[in-house]
Design a protein around this motif. Structure first.
Motif, PDB file in Angstrom:
ATOM      1  N   ILE A  55       0.984  -1.250   0.091  1.00  0.00           N
ATOM      2  CA  ILE A  55      -0.122   0.029   0.010  1.00  0.00           C
ATOM      3  C   ILE A  55       0.825   1.254  -0.025  1.00  0.00           C
ATOM      4  N   THR A  56       0.237   2.352  -0.437  1.00  0.00           N
ATOM      5  CA  THR A  56       0.932   3.710  -0.239  1.00  0.00           C
ATOM      6  C   THR A  56      -0.159   4.697   0.267  1.00  0.00           C
ATOM      7  N   ASP A  57       0.541   5.820   0.711  1.00  0.00           N
ATOM      8  CA  ASP A  57      -0.483   6.797   1.301  1.00  0.00           C
ATOM      9  C   ASP A  57      -1.248   7.547   0.236  1.00  0.00           C
ATOM     10  N   GLN A  58      -2.599   7.764   0.038  1.00  0.00           N
ATOM     11  CA  GLN A  58      -3.320   8.070  -1.116  1.00  0.00           C
ATOM     12  C   GLN A  58      -2.804   9.768  -1.188  1.00  0.00           C
ATOM     13  N   GLN A  59      -2.330  10.556  -0.125  1.00  0.00           N
ATOM     14  CA  GLN A  59      -2.033  11.920  -0.424  1.00  0.00           C
ATOM     15  C   GLN A  59      -0.740  11.886  -0.956  1.00  0.00           C
ATOM     16  N   THR A  60       0.224  11.032  -0.476  1.00  0.00           N
ATOM     17  CA  THR A  60       1.685  11.477  -0.777  1.00  0.00           C
ATOM     18  C   THR A  60       2.154  10.474  -1.841  1.00  0.00           C
ATOM     19  N   GLY A  61       1.319   9.242  -2.185  1.00  0.00           N
ATOM     20  CA  GLY A  61       1.775   8.137  -2.817  1.00  0.00           C
ATOM     21  C   GLY A  61       3.128   7.330  -2.595  1.00  0.00           C
ATOM     22  N   GLY A  62       3.653   7.640  -1.138  1.00  0.00           N
ATOM     23  CA  GLY A  62       4.697   7.138  -0.838  1.00  0.00           C
ATOM     24  C   GLY A  62       4.169   6.037   0.416  1.00  0.00           C
ATOM     25  N   PRO A  63       5.272   5.464   0.871  1.00  0.00           N
ATOM     26  CA  PRO A  63       4.893   4.560   2.150  1.00  0.00           C
ATOM     27  C   PRO A  63       4.401   5.477   3.434  1.00  0.00           C
ATOM     28  N   LEU A  64       3.668   4.715   4.327  1.00  0.00           N
ATOM     29  CA  LEU A  64       3.090   5.186   5.510  1.00  0.00           C
ATOM     30  C   LEU A  64       4.305   5.348   6.550  1.00  0.00           C
ATOM     31  N   ARG A  65       4.260   6.345   7.103  1.00  0.00           N
ATOM     32  CA  ARG A  65       5.437   6.716   7.916  1.00  0.00           C
ATOM     33  C   ARG A  65       4.735   7.083   9.689  1.00  0.00           C
ATOM     34  N   ASP A  66       3.547   7.331   9.707  1.00  0.00           N
ATOM     35  CA  ASP A  66       2.815   7.789  10.984  1.00  0.00           C
ATOM     36  C   ASP A  66       2.795   6.535  11.931  1.00  0.00           C
ATOM     37  N   ASP A  67       3.226   6.362  12.935  1.00  0.00           N
ATOM     38  CA  ASP A  67       3.268   5.072  13.806  1.00  0.00           C
ATOM     39  C   ASP A  67       1.741   4.988  14.407  1.00  0.00           C
ATOM     40  N   ASP A  68       1.245   6.193  14.529  1.00  0.00           N
ATOM     41  CA  ASP A  68      -0.154   6.148  15.086  1.00  0.00           C
ATOM     42  C   ASP A  68      -1.194   5.493  13.999  1.00  0.00           C
ATOM     43  N   ARG A  69      -0.890   5.949  12.973  1.00  0.00           N
ATOM     44  CA  ARG A  69      -1.854   5.673  11.726  1.00  0.00           C
ATOM     45  C   ARG A  69      -1.660   4.125  11.299  1.00  0.00           C
ATOM     46  N   LEU A  70      -0.278   3.724  11.480  1.00  0.00           N
ATOM     47  CA  LEU A  70      -0.063   2.282  11.271  1.00  0.00           C
ATOM     48  C   LEU A  70      -0.664   1.464  12.321  1.00  0.00           C
ATOM     49  N   ALA A  71      -0.471   1.789  13.526  1.00  0.00           N
ATOM     50  CA  ALA A  71      -1.350   1.066  14.480  1.00  0.00           C
ATOM     51  C   ALA A  71      -2.737   1.146  14.450  1.00  0.00           C
ATOM     52  N   SER A  72      -3.437   2.086  13.851  1.00  0.00           N
ATOM     53  CA  SER A  72      -4.867   1.996  13.526  1.00  0.00           C
ATOM     54  C   SER A  72      -5.238   1.074  12.521  1.00  0.00           C
ATOM     55  N   ILE A  73      -4.253   1.071  11.588  1.00  0.00           N
ATOM     56  CA  ILE A  73      -4.524   0.053  10.485  1.00  0.00           C
ATOM     57  C   ILE A  73      -4.611  -1.373  11.038  1.00  0.00           C
ATOM     58  N   LYS A  74      -3.403  -1.686  11.807  1.00  0.00           N
ATOM     59  CA  LYS A  74      -3.406  -3.086  12.154  1.00  0.00           C
ATOM     60  C   LYS A  74      -4.432  -3.360  13.211  1.00  0.00           C
ATOM     61  N   LYS A  75      -4.875  -2.447  14.125  1.00  0.00           N
ATOM     62  CA  LYS A  75      -6.004  -2.726  14.713  1.00  0.00           C
ATOM     63  C   LYS A  75      -7.358  -3.060  13.888  1.00  0.00           C
ATOM     64  N   SER A  76      -7.495  -2.158  12.883  1.00  0.00           N
ATOM     65  CA  SER A  76      -8.630  -2.359  11.787  1.00  0.00           C
ATOM     66  C   SER A  76      -8.721  -3.774  11.275  1.00  0.00           C
ATOM     67  N   LEU A  77      -7.542  -4.175  10.817  1.00  0.00           N
ATOM     68  CA  LEU A  77      -7.482  -5.512  10.065  1.00  0.00           C
ATOM     69  C   LEU A  77      -7.544  -6.618  11.050  1.00  0.00           C
ATOM     70  N   ARG A  78      -7.140  -6.700  12.284  1.00  0.00           N
ATOM     71  CA  ARG A  78      -7.262  -7.464  13.224  1.00  0.00           C
ATOM     72  C   ARG A  78      -8.908  -7.814  13.636  1.00  0.00           C
ATOM     73  N   GLN A  79      -9.471  -6.751  13.621  1.00  0.00           N
ATOM     74  CA  GLN A  79     -10.819  -6.884  13.601  1.00  0.00           C
ATOM     75  C   GLN A  79     -11.809  -7.485  12.164  1.00  0.00           C
ATOM     76  N   VAL A  80     -11.040  -7.285  11.235  1.00  0.00           N
ATOM     77  CA  VAL A  80     -11.664  -7.929  10.033  1.00  0.00           C
ATOM     78  C   VAL A  80     -11.388  -9.578  10.063  1.00  0.00           C
ATOM     79  N   LEU A  81     -10.199 -10.005  10.723  1.00  0.00           N
ATOM     80  CA  LEU A  81      -9.856 -11.150  10.665  1.00  0.00           C
ATOM     81  C   LEU A  81     -10.782 -12.051  11.869  1.00  0.00           C
ATOM     82  N   GLN A  82     -11.527 -11.245  12.397  1.00  0.00           N
ATOM     83  CA  GLN A  82     -12.430 -11.683  13.466  1.00  0.00           C
ATOM     84  C   GLN A  82     -11.955 -12.847  14.353  1.00  0.00           C
ATOM     85  N   GLY A  83     -11.254 -12.477  15.281  1.00  0.00           N
ATOM     86  CA  GLY A  83     -11.202 -13.478  16.378  1.00  0.00           C
ATOM     87  C   GLY A  83     -10.209 -14.339  16.208  1.00  0.00           C
TER      88      GLY A  83
END
Length: 364
Positions: free
Chosen positions: A179-207
């Motif tokens: 993936i890339t950042d839609q705004q910058t077109g590059g990799p994601l750098r923000d640790d808080d944003r990355l943590a949010s992505i990981k949390k959201s994807l854990r929920q998708v994997l359901q338990g």
């Protein structure tokens, strides 16, 4: 070279000594179009080291070359291979740019040798650059609509899916999403944003439990995409499922995958025999699995007769031991069978996130 460090009581190891043999005796690559009527022979002589067989097979596989026969020997300190290869149309390799690239990729890795090669093959196939993307590794229980939900989450979090590759086996799924950042077109750098992505994807994997959480990889090292998928599924223990016929048994003219392991005590090896339907990248899958399970291939013979492939590997564990227990032999059998079957369900996408959502909804 070992010496006693001045004023010290412990030995000094020259770091240059580890690579001395390879620098004195660089790999020798010969590409022969005359010795065989129906294939190009790729011959490699090199100083032996762990993993070299996988590296060679990976190079040939990434170039979409078919390996119909191979003879491998790496006893002692020297490694000798002969591969019979053709292109996907069954023709010999005559493209001089491709031949030159194989020489460079398998041969002398010195700076001068690399600088001499400028061809369309210089970008390694199957490896994504971590300097350009953020890599998310997912594994868990497979179910309909899973990839659609993953892409929807990434879209909501303003991520663009550049590429994704998915394998499923025994109701388990392994996925690499670049993936890339839609705004910058590059990799994601923000640790808080990355943590949010990981949390959201854990929920998708359901338990799924903690061993099957979504992962984000920022490592500077780059692992070959398909090797990493094998590693993820192996860590996820997809080989423990079973209990049903694989697609290869049902669809491919009743050609079954048969793997056996015996100990050859008089020669000091364990012997792994594989018989299955031939297909592209088969040798890569089996060698990758044995290597990542920490086994060393000392000798091997690969042969293809029609649609059937025969592989024989003489192996030991990295500590020099044979496969002494029945449990270990059964584990090698199951893991090898799983490695052969995983690729049948391979799904690969390279596109923007909106297109990824549409195809996920159609396929899954």
């Amino acid at each position: 070279m070992v010496a006693v460090a001045a004023g010290r009581g412990w030995p000094y190891f020259d770091p240059e000594y580890d690579t001395l043999s390879s620098r004195i005796n660089p790999p020798r690559v010969v590409i022969d179009n005359c010795a065989c009527d129906d294939a190009t022979l790729v011959k490699l002589d090199s100083v032996n080291r762990h993993g070299i067989l996988l590296e060679v097979v990976q190079v040939l596989t990434d170039l979409d070359l078919s390996i119909s026969k191979a003879y491998i020997s790496s006893d002692g300190g020297w490694f000798m291979d002969v591969f019979h290869v053709t292109d996907q149309s069954g023709n010999k390799i005559t493209d001089q740019g491709l031949i030159q690239y194989i020489h460079q990729a398998l041969g002398d890795k010195s700076e001068n040798a690399e600088a001499d090669v400028e061809t369309s093959f210089t970008k390694t196939v199957g490896v994504q650059s971590l300097s350009e993307h953020t890599v998310i590794e997912l594994s868990g229980t497979d179910r309909p609509g899973l990839l659609s939900e993953i892409s929807a989450v990434l879209t909501d979090l303003e991520c663009n899916v550049v590429a994704a590759e998915v394998w499923t086996h025994n109701m388990r799924v392994a996925c690499l999403v670049y993936i890339t950042d839609q705004q910058t077109g590059g990799p994601l750098r923000d640790d808080d944003r990355l943590a949010s992505i990981k949390k959201s994807l854990r929920q998708v994997l359901q338990g799924d439990d903690s061993q099957r959480l979504a992962r984000t990889d920022f490592s500077a090292g780059v692992t070959h995409t398909e090797r990493r998928l094998h590693q993820i599924m192996y860590d996820d223990r997809d080989y423990e499922g079973g209990g049903h016929l694989s697609k290869s048994e049902v669809d491919d003219n009743k050609i079954k995958t048969i793997v056996s392991v015996q100990n050859c005590f008089e020669k000091g090896y364990s012997v792994v025999n594989v018989q299955c339907r031939d297909r592209p990248k088969l040798l890569f899958d089996t060698v990758c699995t044995l290597t990542d399970m920490q086994y060393v291939v000392f000798h091997a013979t690969i042969n293809t007769e029609g649609h059937i492939a025969f592989q024989e590997f003489y192996i030991r564990h990295m500590d020099g031991c044979l496969l002494d227990s029945e449990a270990e032999r059964q584990r090698v059998i199951k893991c090898t069978e799983a490695a052969i079957e995983r690729r049948i369900s391979e799904v690969c996408f390279t596109m923007g996130c909106s297109s990824f959502v549409k195809i996920c909804q159609y396929v899954f």
